[in-house]
Design a protein around this motif. Structure first.
Motif, short mmCIF file in Angstrom:
data_model
loop_
_atom_site.label_atom_id
_atom_site.label_comp_id
_atom_site.label_asym_id
_atom_site.label_seq_id
_atom_site.Cartn_x
_atom_site.Cartn_y
_atom_site.Cartn_z
N SER A 189 0.87 -1.19 0.00
CA SER A 189 0.00 0.00 0.00
C SER A 189 0.90 1.23 0.00
O SER A 189 0.93 1.99 0.95
N HIS A 228 1.21 3.97 -2.15
CA HIS A 228 0.90 5.32 -2.67
C HIS A 228 0.41 6.23 -1.55
O HIS A 228 1.07 7.21 -1.21
N HIS A 229 -0.73 5.90 -0.96
CA HIS A 229 -1.26 6.71 0.15
C HIS A 229 -1.76 5.89 1.33
O HIS A 229 -2.50 6.41 2.17
N ASN A 252 -3.96 3.66 1.09
CA ASN A 252 -5.41 3.44 0.88
C ASN A 252 -5.80 1.99 1.12
O ASN A 252 -6.77 1.70 1.83
N THR A 253 -5.05 1.10 0.52
CA THR A 253 -5.40 -0.32 0.61
C THR A 253 -5.24 -0.81 2.04
O THR A 253 -6.00 -1.67 2.50
N ILE A 277 -3.43 -0.24 -7.38
CA ILE A 277 -3.29 -0.63 -8.79
C ILE A 277 -2.29 0.29 -9.48
O ILE A 277 -2.35 1.52 -9.35
N GLY A 302 -2.81 -0.77 -14.23
CA GLY A 302 -3.78 -1.82 -14.53
C GLY A 302 -3.60 -3.14 -13.81
O GLY A 302 -4.34 -4.09 -14.05
N TYR A 318 0.56 -4.24 -7.59
CA TYR A 318 1.96 -3.84 -7.53
C TYR A 318 2.88 -5.06 -7.74
O TYR A 318 2.58 -6.17 -7.28
N THR A 334 -7.40 -1.11 -4.13
CA THR A 334 -7.94 0.23 -4.33
C THR A 334 -7.30 0.78 -5.60
O THR A 334 -6.18 0.42 -5.95
N TYR A 366 -7.63 7.36 -2.88
CA TYR A 366 -7.03 8.68 -3.13
C TYR A 366 -5.84 8.53 -4.08
O TYR A 366 -4.97 7.67 -3.89
C1 LIG Z 1 2.44 4.98 -10.45
C2 LIG Z 1 0.94 4.84 -10.27
C3 LIG Z 1 0.19 4.18 -11.23
C4 LIG Z 1 -1.20 4.04 -11.09
N1 LIG Z 1 -1.92 3.37 -12.05
C5 LIG Z 1 -3.26 3.22 -11.90
C6 LIG Z 1 -4.04 2.51 -12.87
O1 LIG Z 1 -3.53 2.00 -13.87
N2 LIG Z 1 -5.37 2.42 -12.69
C7 LIG Z 1 -6.00 2.96 -11.59
O2 LIG Z 1 -7.22 2.85 -11.47
N3 LIG Z 1 -5.29 3.60 -10.63
C8 LIG Z 1 -3.95 3.75 -10.76
N4 LIG Z 1 -3.23 4.41 -9.78
C9 LIG Z 1 -3.92 4.89 -8.57
C10 LIG Z 1 -3.72 3.94 -7.36
O3 LIG Z 1 -3.96 2.61 -7.70
C11 LIG Z 1 -4.65 4.34 -6.21
O4 LIG Z 1 -4.36 5.64 -5.78
C12 LIG Z 1 -4.57 3.34 -5.05
O5 LIG Z 1 -5.60 3.62 -4.14
C13 LIG Z 1 -3.23 3.40 -4.32
O6 LIG Z 1 -3.26 2.48 -3.28
P1 LIG Z 1 -2.26 2.51 -2.04
O7 LIG Z 1 -2.37 3.85 -1.38
O8 LIG Z 1 -2.75 1.40 -1.17
O9 LIG Z 1 -0.90 2.22 -2.59
C14 LIG Z 1 -1.84 4.58 -9.93
C15 LIG Z 1 -1.07 5.25 -8.96
C16 LIG Z 1 0.30 5.38 -9.11
C17 LIG Z 1 1.09 6.10 -8.04
#
Ligand SMILES: Cc1cc2nc3c(=O)[nH]c(=O)nc-3n(C[C@H](O)[C@H](O)[C@H](O)COP(=O)(O)O)c2cc1C
Length: 149
Positions: A11, A13-14, A16-17, A55, A58, A61, A83, A115
């Motif tokens: 998780s 990015h933020h 979220n998951t 994600i 697509g 991770y 998420t 987010y």
């Molecule tokens: C490098 C990167 C690539 C992403 N690619 C996608 C994507 O292909 N499709 C999508 O719906 N969201 C995409 N996102 C959004 C993240 O999947 C989303 O913000 C998710 O909630 C992050 O989860 P986390 O905070 O648990 O890591 C992307 C975000 C980042 C930073």
């Protein structure tokens, strides 16, 4: 006897998951593994293995995919949580394929928005700021609950 569950998550990015997993672990006794920190773990003692991820282009991770390839034992019951920025079909295709190569029984998947400040979204303060919402988090707990029945 109650089945033993582990959720392997990334998780990055933020967080979220992680909110989804936290809510499940607040209610149920489950083990949690951060695939960003642990890469080799023996999962044999668990009956159910969940993989949870944001994600990225697509799919789940890379850390989660690598973890599953490396550590998922044969013939486990498996489920997926994610998420994403915008929910689309197919986000679980790749991780599912890895699980199926290990003869896993696929229990299902739950996904919702999270987010996102990737790319141009950063300039306008991001999208899905309030996600996952309390409702989505509860839906996820409900999803997990149904797997146990
Ligand atoms: C490098 C990167 C690539 C992403 N690619 C996608 C994507 O292909 N499709 C999508 O719906 N969201 C995409 N996102 C959004 C993240 O999947 C989303 O913000 C998710 O909630 C992050 O989860 P986390 O905070 O648990 O890591 C992307 C975000 C980042 C930073």
């Amino acid at each position: 006897m109650m089945k033993k569950t582990v959720i392997v998550y990334a998780s990055k990015h933020h967080g979220n998951t992680f909110k989804l997993i936290k809510a499940i672990s607040d209610k149920y006794e489950i083990a949690i593994i951060d695939a960003m920190k642990e890469t080799h773990v023996d999962l044999q003692k668990y009956d159910i293995v969940g993989f949870a991820s944001g994600i990225d282009f697509g799919k789940f991770y890379l850390e989660i995919e690598n973890f599953a390839r490396e550590n998922l034992p044969l013939q486990k019951e498996v489920f997926f949580l994610y998420t994403c920025a915008m929910d689309r079909e197919g986000f679980t295709d790749s991780i599912k394929e890895i699980a199926l190569e290990k003869d896993a029984v696929i229990l299902g998947a739950y996904g919702c928005r999270g987010y996102n400040t990737y790319g141009p979204w950063k300039l306008i303060g991001g999208m899905n700021k309030s996600h996952p919402t309390e409702n989505e988090i509860q839906e996820c707990v409900n999803f997990y609950e149904k797997l146990l029945i």
